[in-house]
Design a protein around this motif. Structure first.
Motif, PDB file in Angstrom:
ATOM      1  N   THR A  90       0.842  -1.187   0.000  1.00 36.88           N
ATOM      2  CA  THR A  90       0.000   0.000   0.000  1.00 36.88           C
ATOM      3  C   THR A  90       0.881   1.241   0.000  1.00 36.88           C
ATOM      4  OG1 THR A  90      -0.166  -0.026   2.411  1.00 36.88           O
ATOM      5  CG2 THR A  90      -1.905  -1.146   1.164  1.00 36.88           C
ATOM      6  N   MET A  91       0.333   2.323  -0.583  1.00 36.17           N
ATOM      7  CA  MET A  91       1.058   3.576  -0.697  1.00 36.17           C
ATOM      8  C   MET A  91       0.117   4.713  -0.326  1.00 36.17           C
ATOM      9  SD  MET A  91       2.802   2.946  -4.456  1.00 36.17           S
ATOM     10  CE  MET A  91       1.177   2.864  -5.234  1.00 36.17           C
ATOM     11  N   GLU A  92       0.712   5.803   0.144  1.00 32.45           N
ATOM     12  CA  GLU A  92      -0.045   7.023   0.367  1.00 32.45           C
ATOM     13  C   GLU A  92       0.265   7.972  -0.789  1.00 32.45           C
ATOM     14  OE1 GLU A  92      -2.368   7.599   2.562  1.00 32.45           O
ATOM     15  OE2 GLU A  92      -2.081   5.626   3.505  1.00 32.45           O
ATOM     16  N   HIS A  93      -0.748   8.233  -1.593  1.00 30.11           N
ATOM     17  CA  HIS A  93      -0.621   9.074  -2.783  1.00 30.11           C
ATOM     18  C   HIS A  93      -1.007  10.500  -2.411  1.00 30.11           C
ATOM     19  CE1 HIS A  93      -1.550  10.639  -6.824  1.00 30.11           C
ATOM     20  NE2 HIS A  93      -0.862   9.618  -7.319  1.00 30.11           N
ATOM     21  N   GLY A  94      -0.194  11.471  -2.824  1.00 31.14           N
ATOM     22  CA  GLY A  94      -0.422  12.849  -2.424  1.00 31.14           C
ATOM     23  C   GLY A  94      -1.731  13.436  -2.899  1.00 31.14           C
ATOM     24  N   VAL A  95      -2.321  12.894  -3.952  1.00 29.81           N
ATOM     25  CA  VAL A  95      -3.591  13.388  -4.475  1.00 29.81           C
ATOM     26  C   VAL A  95      -4.726  12.404  -4.210  1.00 29.81           C
ATOM     27  CG1 VAL A  95      -4.833  14.066  -6.563  1.00 29.81           C
ATOM     28  CG2 VAL A  95      -2.442  14.752  -6.261  1.00 29.81           C
ATOM     29  N   LEU A  96      -4.488  11.126  -4.426  1.00 28.25           N
ATOM     30  CA  LEU A  96      -5.548  10.115  -4.390  1.00 28.25           C
ATOM     31  C   LEU A  96      -5.701   9.421  -3.050  1.00 28.25           C
ATOM     32  CD1 LEU A  96      -4.843   8.499  -7.879  1.00 28.25           C
ATOM     33  CD2 LEU A  96      -6.546  10.246  -7.320  1.00 28.25           C
ATOM     34  N   GLY A  97      -4.781   9.673  -2.119  1.00 24.62           N
ATOM     35  CA  GLY A  97      -4.866   9.024  -0.821  1.00 24.62           C
ATOM     36  C   GLY A  97      -4.288   7.620  -0.848  1.00 24.62           C
ATOM     37  N   ARG A  98      -4.811   6.757  -0.009  1.00 27.26           N
ATOM     38  CA  ARG A  98      -4.263   5.400   0.074  1.00 27.26           C
ATOM     39  C   ARG A  98      -4.569   4.621  -1.199  1.00 27.26           C
ATOM     40  NH1 ARG A  98      -3.711   1.966   5.425  1.00 27.26           N
ATOM     41  NH2 ARG A  98      -2.216   3.677   5.574  1.00 27.26           N
ATOM     42  N   ARG A  99      -3.533   3.953  -1.704  1.00 24.49           N
ATOM     43  CA  ARG A  99      -3.662   3.136  -2.904  1.00 24.49           C
ATOM     44  C   ARG A  99      -3.119   1.752  -2.622  1.00 24.49           C
ATOM     45  NH1 ARG A  99      -6.993   4.920  -6.509  1.00 24.49           N
ATOM     46  NH2 ARG A  99      -5.766   4.388  -8.355  1.00 24.49           N
ATOM     47  N   TRP A 100      -3.837   0.737  -3.123  1.00 25.72           N
ATOM     48  CA  TRP A 100      -3.415  -0.647  -3.009  1.00 25.72           C
ATOM     49  C   TRP A 100      -2.793  -1.061  -4.340  1.00 25.72           C
ATOM     50  CZ3 TRP A 100      -6.996   1.510  -0.035  1.00 25.72           C
ATOM     51  CH2 TRP A 100      -7.144   1.071   1.290  1.00 25.72           C
ATOM     52  N   ALA A 101      -1.536  -1.475  -4.305  1.00 23.35           N
ATOM     53  CA  ALA A 101      -0.822  -1.877  -5.519  1.00 23.35           C
ATOM     54  C   ALA A 101      -0.809  -3.395  -5.617  1.00 23.35           C
ATOM     55  CB  ALA A 101       0.610  -1.344  -5.509  1.00 23.35           C
ATOM     56  N   TYR A 102      -1.227  -3.917  -6.773  1.00 23.79           N
ATOM     57  CA  TYR A 102      -1.331  -5.363  -6.970  1.00 23.79           C
ATOM     58  C   TYR A 102      -0.485  -5.820  -8.148  1.00 23.79           C
ATOM     59  CZ  TYR A 102      -5.284  -5.508  -3.759  1.00 23.79           C
ATOM     60  OH  TYR A 102      -6.075  -5.425  -2.637  1.00 23.79           O
ATOM     61  N   ASP A 103      -0.031  -7.078  -8.059  1.00 26.66           N
ATOM     62  CA  ASP A 103       0.524  -7.748  -9.227  1.00 26.66           C
ATOM     63  C   ASP A 103      -0.613  -7.865 -10.234  1.00 26.66           C
ATOM     64  OD1 ASP A 103       1.536  -9.440 -11.138  1.00 26.66           O
ATOM     65  OD2 ASP A 103       1.996 -11.087  -9.761  1.00 26.66           O
ATOM     66  N   GLY A 104      -0.495  -7.111 -11.334  1.00 29.12           N
ATOM     67  CA  GLY A 104      -1.606  -6.980 -12.252  1.00 29.12           C
ATOM     68  C   GLY A 104      -2.016  -8.258 -12.947  1.00 29.12           C
ATOM     69  N   CYS A 105      -1.173  -9.286 -12.945  1.00 33.18           N
ATOM     70  CA  CYS A 105      -1.559 -10.558 -13.554  1.00 33.18           C
ATOM     71  C   CYS A 105      -2.750 -11.184 -12.839  1.00 33.18           C
ATOM     72  CB  CYS A 105      -0.381 -11.528 -13.551  1.00 33.18           C
ATOM     73  SG  CYS A 105       0.951 -11.043 -14.660  1.00 33.18           S
TER      74      CYS A 105
END
Length: 216
Positions: A90-105
């Protein structure tokens, strides 16, 4: 249209991948690694405008020789149900807030977008600029469409991730370990792209290969 925000992301994508890559079966262990450099990639648009889709190429310069990896990622504003094992972090995005990053496959939105790209129904977008097609990404399709909207089975091996749809006899191979100039035979479709090598030269090779029917 995917909008590229110029803002902070904490932790960075590089930091997430430095921790995540060594857990993958296709990662080549390197002493003191990973030591990653961004080397290329592209984006796709989510027609619904909800999910960020990025295909990153990173090169690990640790160890005896550089190895370049294709890392498809999706970025979501909420967890993807049933995909806990595919979470990169997970990341904290300066504009979008919390983002969950996934292996796109393992994300059906990315898989559908990649199949649409192969068929010519979607266009690769520049990795760093909004609303700018990327002419460096090639695609071809000689099979009979339409392709299935999803591929149900995902397996990893030493070099690639394979996605399957057994009833339709469709296999989509994403080359995780990239090799310049690799030859593809008997493919129904493919996506090719370029990446920068540590010496500054460009390499080109297949990112994804589609096989159908008896060729799967």
């Amino acid at each position: 249209m995917a909008v590229i925000h110029r803002t902070t992301v904490v932790p960075s994508k590089d930091e997430l991948l430095t921790a995540w890559l060594p857990t993958r079966p296709w990662y080549r262990p390197a002493a003191g690694g990973p030591r990653l450099e961004r080397a290329g990639g592209f984006r796709l648009d989510d027609p619904a405008g909800e999910v960020g889709i990025e295909f990153m190429v990173v090169t690990d310069t640790a160890g005896d020789g550089p190895v370049s990896y294709l890392v498809p990622l999706t970025y979501r504003g909420a967890p993807l149900e049933g995909a806990e094992g595919a979470l990169v972090g997970t990341m904290e995005h300066g504009v979008l807030g919390r983002r969950w990053a996934y292996d796109g496959c393992h994300d059906p939105v990315l898989v559908a977008g990649l199949l649409a790209l192969i068929e010519g129904r979607a266009q690769a977008q520049d990795q760093n600029t909004s609303d700018l097609p990327d002419p460096g990404i090639g695609r071809s399709f000689t099979g009979e469409g339409p392709l299935p909207a999803a591929l149900s089975t995902v397996t990893d091996d030493r070099d690639a991730t394979q996605l399957h749809d057994a009833p339709r006899g469709v296999t989509l191979r994403l080359n995780r370990v990239l090799r310049p100039g690799a030859l593809v035979q008997d493919a129904a479709g493919e996506v090719t792209g370029w990446w920068r090598q540590p010496d500054g030269t460009r390499a080109r090779g297949p990112f994804a290969v589609l096989r159908t029917g008896t060729g799967a």
